[in-house]
Design a protein around this motif. Structure first.
Motif, PDB file in Angstrom:
ATOM      1  N   ALA A  40       0.849  -1.190   0.000  1.00  0.00           N
ATOM      2  CA  ALA A  40       0.000   0.000   0.000  1.00  0.00           C
ATOM      3  C   ALA A  40       0.884   1.239   0.000  1.00  0.00           C
ATOM      4  O   ALA A  40       2.039   1.179   0.440  1.00  0.00           O
ATOM      5  CB  ALA A  40      -0.905  -0.017   1.228  1.00  0.00           C
ATOM      6  N   PRO A  41       0.364   2.364  -0.468  1.00  0.00           N
ATOM      7  CA  PRO A  41       1.160   3.598  -0.500  1.00  0.00           C
ATOM      8  C   PRO A  41       1.711   3.948   0.873  1.00  0.00           C
ATOM      9  O   PRO A  41       0.972   3.979   1.863  1.00  0.00           O
ATOM     10  CB  PRO A  41       0.156   4.651  -0.980  1.00  0.00           C
ATOM     11  N   GLY A  42       3.002   4.192   0.926  1.00  0.00           N
ATOM     12  CA  GLY A  42       3.628   4.596   2.174  1.00  0.00           C
ATOM     13  C   GLY A  42       3.862   3.478   3.163  1.00  0.00           C
ATOM     14  O   GLY A  42       4.303   3.728   4.293  1.00  0.00           O
ATOM     15  N   LYS A  43       3.564   2.243   2.766  1.00  0.00           N
ATOM     16  CA  LYS A  43       3.726   1.112   3.672  1.00  0.00           C
ATOM     17  C   LYS A  43       4.702   0.096   3.095  1.00  0.00           C
ATOM     18  O   LYS A  43       4.936   0.053   1.890  1.00  0.00           O
ATOM     19  CB  LYS A  43       2.380   0.451   3.946  1.00  0.00           C
ATOM     20  N   GLU A  44       5.231  -0.746   3.973  1.00  0.00           N
ATOM     21  CA  GLU A  44       6.133  -1.795   3.520  1.00  0.00           C
ATOM     22  C   GLU A  44       5.327  -2.938   2.892  1.00  0.00           C
ATOM     23  O   GLU A  44       4.132  -3.081   3.129  1.00  0.00           O
ATOM     24  CB  GLU A  44       6.962  -2.315   4.694  1.00  0.00           C
ATOM     25  N   GLU A  45       6.028  -3.745   2.123  1.00  0.00           N
ATOM     26  CA  GLU A  45       5.387  -4.911   1.532  1.00  0.00           C
ATOM     27  C   GLU A  45       4.888  -5.837   2.631  1.00  0.00           C
ATOM     28  O   GLU A  45       5.484  -5.928   3.705  1.00  0.00           O
ATOM     29  CB  GLU A  45       6.380  -5.664   0.630  1.00  0.00           C
ATOM     30  N   GLU A  46       3.793  -6.534   2.325  1.00  0.00           N
ATOM     31  CA  GLU A  46       3.188  -7.436   3.293  1.00  0.00           C
ATOM     32  C   GLU A  46       2.854  -8.751   2.612  1.00  0.00           C
ATOM     33  O   GLU A  46       2.125  -8.764   1.615  1.00  0.00           O
ATOM     34  CB  GLU A  46       1.910  -6.813   3.867  1.00  0.00           C
ATOM     35  N   GLY A  47       3.356  -9.845   3.135  1.00  0.00           N
ATOM     36  CA  GLY A  47       2.982 -11.153   2.623  1.00  0.00           C
ATOM     37  C   GLY A  47       1.505 -11.403   2.871  1.00  0.00           C
ATOM     38  O   GLY A  47       1.014 -11.152   3.962  1.00  0.00           O
ATOM     39  N   VAL A  48       0.814 -11.905   1.854  1.00  0.00           N
ATOM     40  CA  VAL A  48      -0.628 -12.117   1.960  1.00  0.00           C
ATOM     41  C   VAL A  48      -0.959 -13.603   2.061  1.00  0.00           C
ATOM     42  O   VAL A  48      -1.612 -14.038   3.005  1.00  0.00           O
ATOM     43  CB  VAL A  48      -1.353 -11.500   0.749  1.00  0.00           C
ATOM     44  N   SER A  49      -0.522 -14.370   1.091  1.00  0.00           N
ATOM     45  CA  SER A  49      -0.852 -15.794   1.089  1.00  0.00           C
ATOM     46  C   SER A  49       0.068 -16.529   0.113  1.00  0.00           C
ATOM     47  O   SER A  49       0.450 -15.970  -0.919  1.00  0.00           O
ATOM     48  CB  SER A  49      -2.313 -15.994   0.664  1.00  0.00           C
TER      49      SER A  49
END
Length: 129
Positions: A40-49
């Motif tokens: 997301a804008p301004g956020k770090e990458e996030e593992g989803v699945s």
């Protein structure tokens, strides 16, 4: 050469659904986890699945458990992410990735390794009323 192409993003209302697809070509997958991360804008990458190549075992981030479902069609070499009960905080660019640097048990928490992991161009998911 490994190629990854995502599709299926778009605009959904809160509580709505979207289905993402990831077509993989140019490589015979062996044991690598395949799945999705988002940013997301301004956020770090996030593992989803992620889903295991060998035994189809699946793992999910806590934030999406019970709402998202990952699956794969080996005949089509395609991975899907069914997203239900979408929330505004799900808004992000979603990337399909093949993780050469991680295992299915660590894929959610491990950061992507630019030297080994591959991902596509991403698809935008926007959840808004």
């Amino acid at each position: 050469q490994l190629q990854i192409v995502e599709s299926g993003g778009g605009l959904a209302q809160p509580g709505g659904s979207l289905r993402l697809s990831c077509a993989i070509s140019g490589f015979t997958l062996d044991t690598q986890p395949i799945g999705w991360f988002r940013q997301a804008p301004g956020k770090e990458e996030e593992g989803v699945s992620y889903i295991s190549t060998s035994d189809r075992r699946t793992v999910y981030a806590e934030s999406v458990k019970g709402r998202f479902t990952i699956s794969r069609d080996n005949a089509k070499n395609t991975v899907y992410l069914e997203m239900n009960n979408l929330k505004p905080e799900d808004t992000a660019v979603y990337y399909c990735t093949v993780r050469f640097s991680s295992s299915i048990d660590q894929a959610i928490s491990d950061e992507l390794d630019l030297r080994y992991d591959h991902w596509g161009q991403g698809t935008q998911v926007t959840v808004s009323s």
